[in-house]
Design a protein around this motif. Structure first.
Motif, PDB file in Angstrom:
ATOM      1  N   SER A 167      -9.696  14.256   0.277  1.00  0.00           N
ATOM      2  CA  SER A 167      -8.979  13.385  -0.640  1.00  0.00           C
ATOM      3  C   SER A 167      -9.349  11.956  -0.113  1.00  0.00           C
ATOM      4  N   LEU A 168      -9.901  11.649   1.088  1.00  0.00           N
ATOM      5  CA  LEU A 168     -10.245  10.273   1.630  1.00  0.00           C
ATOM      6  C   LEU A 168     -11.496   9.852   1.070  1.00  0.00           C
TER       7      LEU A 168
ATOM      8  N   SER B  31      -5.692   5.568   8.761  1.00  0.00           N
ATOM      9  CA  SER B  31      -4.998   5.145   7.540  1.00  0.00           C
ATOM     10  C   SER B  31      -5.311   3.592   7.639  1.00  0.00           C
ATOM     11  N   PHE B  32      -5.395   3.060   8.886  1.00  0.00           N
ATOM     12  CA  PHE B  32      -5.546   1.626   9.044  1.00  0.00           C
ATOM     13  C   PHE B  32      -6.962   1.209   8.743  1.00  0.00           C
ATOM     14  N   ILE B  33      -7.856   1.997   9.311  1.00  0.00           N
ATOM     15  CA  ILE B  33      -9.373   1.674   9.039  1.00  0.00           C
ATOM     16  C   ILE B  33      -9.682   1.921   7.578  1.00  0.00           C
ATOM     17  N   LEU B  34      -8.998   2.558   6.928  1.00  0.00           N
ATOM     18  CA  LEU B  34      -9.480   2.996   5.484  1.00  0.00           C
ATOM     19  C   LEU B  34      -8.508   2.127   4.455  1.00  0.00           C
TER      20      LEU B  34
ATOM     21  N   PHE C 142     -14.133   2.268   1.345  1.00  0.00           N
ATOM     22  CA  PHE C 142     -12.978   3.165   1.473  1.00  0.00           C
ATOM     23  C   PHE C 142     -11.839   2.515   1.234  1.00  0.00           C
ATOM     24  N   ARG C 143     -11.704   1.185   1.574  1.00  0.00           N
ATOM     25  CA  ARG C 143     -10.511   0.171   1.447  1.00  0.00           C
ATOM     26  C   ARG C 143      -9.954   0.050   0.087  1.00  0.00           C
ATOM     27  N   ILE C 144     -11.208  -0.109  -0.855  1.00  0.00           N
ATOM     28  CA  ILE C 144     -11.083  -0.383  -2.264  1.00  0.00           C
ATOM     29  C   ILE C 144     -10.558   0.821  -2.867  1.00  0.00           C
ATOM     30  N   HIS C 145     -11.193   1.986  -2.585  1.00  0.00           N
ATOM     31  CA  HIS C 145     -10.728   3.139  -3.085  1.00  0.00           C
ATOM     32  C   HIS C 145      -9.266   3.488  -2.854  1.00  0.00           C
ATOM     33  N   ALA C 146      -9.052   3.308  -1.767  1.00  0.00           N
ATOM     34  CA  ALA C 146      -7.572   3.500  -1.291  1.00  0.00           C
ATOM     35  C   ALA C 146      -6.591   2.599  -2.174  1.00  0.00           C
TER      36      ALA C 146
END
Length: 543
Positions: free
Chosen positions: A171-172, A223-226, A520-524
């Motif tokens: 999921s990540l 969760s913080f890095i991503l 990854f952050r954009i995806h989240a």
């Protein structure tokens, strides 16, 4: 376990194997690492659970060191454990549906075999197609089989770990990777994965430690890095694994939890306790040193941050280039007239950074590549200094999120950035001037966002975006400014504007520093937006 003459040691019953492995796990969680491995070693060749747990502990060590020899040793040991599991039951062939075994031992062997595949995949990063999908997909059928309640309880824990780890991991992934996986028939449900891991962690079975550790890694690191940090980060201190066995590893995660809450002094005390708790595995110390480096960075105690970077550069082999860069970066934050520890000079340290370049699994770590790129400007005989290298790296590790609940720390960072901006304006213009100014603007925007000064934060991010054509070296700045402005708009409820900015950051920029982390952050963020919009549509339909 009985009935196979190929075993080298006296046979044990399945129940005895499980009981002894539970004792080994208990020793491990109480910092008695050598005793734990010694208990498992004699039956590695004749007990699937001894083999898997021994290999798992070696894998945990390898994940902490990132050293090639440790990874190879753990991989070979996990492969041997897989062979032991094969001797106990018919393993999966050709990806067919789960073979329902007649004997409980065979069913446990199927699960252990699948677990070996999962952990080998984690070690190599390249074996997605070999993940044990059929066994974990059919976990519900496994749970319905009638036999010994004690052994069944252990089996349930294994299924929870396998299903949870598989779903959470998939999921990540960013959307472009997920599309390829979905084409191959693979998908992951994050919430379902988390629920399975919670179930496994909150009951005392052989895999509860693994479930708890994976959850702690997710909630306090990934969760913080991503960039999709949960609103509640208290998980981990309430699980049986943590509360009953407060060993070094859980002291570390307790410290990380306090760090995320902004309780920096409490975090420092817990990391120091974690170092004192055991001396057998220095890797635990190195994990604590890394966090202590950042704790003192948040407090702007540069010499203490330097001290832990120096310790890491001497003791840890994970990324000496990164540690030397952080040493230099910390020293560069000191006033020019202040004496440097050990007589070291930041310019010379920056020049050493590229000489420590290494590769892990065939590639250099992205943060190491970033550090090497930033240090290049010091090759010159009269280098142009980096304005705020520690805070720039702090941003890369999402450190500004860590201090969002501490206005005093945020204000301190802002003072440092204002001083750096003033110093930059007083220096002659160079080819780096625009880039350095944009770095400061991006970081000022993060501080202003933490301080709820949304209009001022928006202006800072927009200045970076408007400077795109003038930026020469730090290509990462514009996509990250778009990302941060998009996240700010989400907080303000301006979702349509946020989507446009996030899509632009996602699609228009490639091959810049730390691209994967930004993606990854954009995806989240886009995933959260999609979920929020779906909920709003459902509510309006209900009305």
């Amino acid at each position: 376990l009985t009935g196979l003459s190929v075993f080298s040691s006296p046979p044990m019953t399945l129940q005895d194997c499980l009981a002894e492995c539970m004792e080994a796990v208990d020793l491990f969680l109480n910092n008695r690492f050598t005793e734990s491995l010694d208990k498992l070693r004699p039956h590695m060749q004749d007990s699937m659970y001894h083999a898997v747990m021994y290999a798992t502990m070696l894998e945990m060590q390898a994940m902490m060191t990132f050293q090639h020899d440790d990874i190879v040793r753990a991989g070979n040991t996990m492969k041997s454990a897989q062979e032991v599991c094969q001797r106990w039951g018919l393993h999966l062939r050709g990806g067919d549906a789960l073979y329902v075994c007649v004997f409980p031992e065979q069913l446990h062997a199927e699960l252990c075999y699948a677990e070996c595949l999962l952990q080998r995949a984690a070690l190599t990063f390249l074996q997605v197609r070999r993940l044990p999908l059929p066994c974990f997909r059919e976990g519900g059928e496994v749970r319905s089989l009638p036999y010994s309640r004690l052994n069944h309880f252990q089996l349930e824990g294994g299924v929870s770990f396998g299903i949870g780890a598989f779903n959470l991991t998939l999921s990540l992934f960013p959307a472009r990777i997920l599309r390829l996986l979905e084409f191959a028939g693979l998908s992951g449900d994050k919430e379902y994965g988390l629920s399975q891991l919670h179930s496994g962690a909150t009951s005392l079975n052989l895999r509860s430690m693994l479930c708890a550790l994976l959850l702690l890694c997710y909630y306090t690191f990934l969760s913080f890095i991503l960039g999709n940090s949960p609103s509640c980060i208290c998980y981990g201190t309430k699980t049986p694994c943590c509360s009953l066995r407060p060993g070094a590893i859980f002291l570390f995660f307790a410290g990380r939890t306090e760090e995320i809450r902004g309780n920096i002094d409490e975090a420092v005390a817990l990391f120091e306790d974690g170092c004192r708790a055991q001396q057998a595995w220095k890797q635990f110390h190195h994990m604590c040193y890394w966090e202590l480096l950042w704790c003192f960075t948040y407090k702007r105690v540069w010499k203490m941050a330097y001290f832990y970077a120096d310790l890491l550069s001497q003791e840890s082999r994970w990324s000496k280039a990164m540690y030397v860069y952080m040493k230099a970066a910390c020293l560069s934050m000191l006033p020019d007239d202040e004496v440097r520890p050990f007589g070291e000079n930041e310019v010379e340290l920056f020049r050493q950074v590229p000489t420590f370049k290494q590769k892990i699994a065939g590639k250099s770590p992205p943060t190491e590549k970033f550090a090497i790129r930033k240090a290049r400007r010091y090759k010159s005989s009269s280098p142009t200094r980096l304005p705020v290298p520690v805070l720039e790296m702090m941003y890369m590790w999402n450190g500004f999120t860590m201090i969002r609940s501490r206005p005093d720390l945020t204000r301190g960072m802002m003072e440092t950035l204002v001083d750096a901006e003033r110093a930059l304006q007083d220096r002659p213009v160079t080819e780096y001037s625009v880039d350095d100014s944009c770095v400061i603007q991006l970081l000022k925007g993060m501080c202003l966002k933490n301080d709820c000064q949304t209009k001022a934060a928006e202006d800072c991010f927009q200045k970076v975006i408007n400077s795109e054509k003038k930026i020469k070296f730090d290509e990462y700045l514009v996509p990250n400014a778009l990302l941060e402005l998009g996240l700010l708009y989400i907080d303000l409820g301006r979702k349509d504007q946020a989507v446009k900015l996030l899509q632009k950051a996602k699609n228009n920029y490639k091959e810049y520093s730390m691209e994967s982390r930004t993606q990854f952050r954009i995806h989240a963020a886009l995933t959260k937006l999609k979920a929020d919009i779906s909920e709003e549509e459902e509510e309006s339909t209900d009305l």
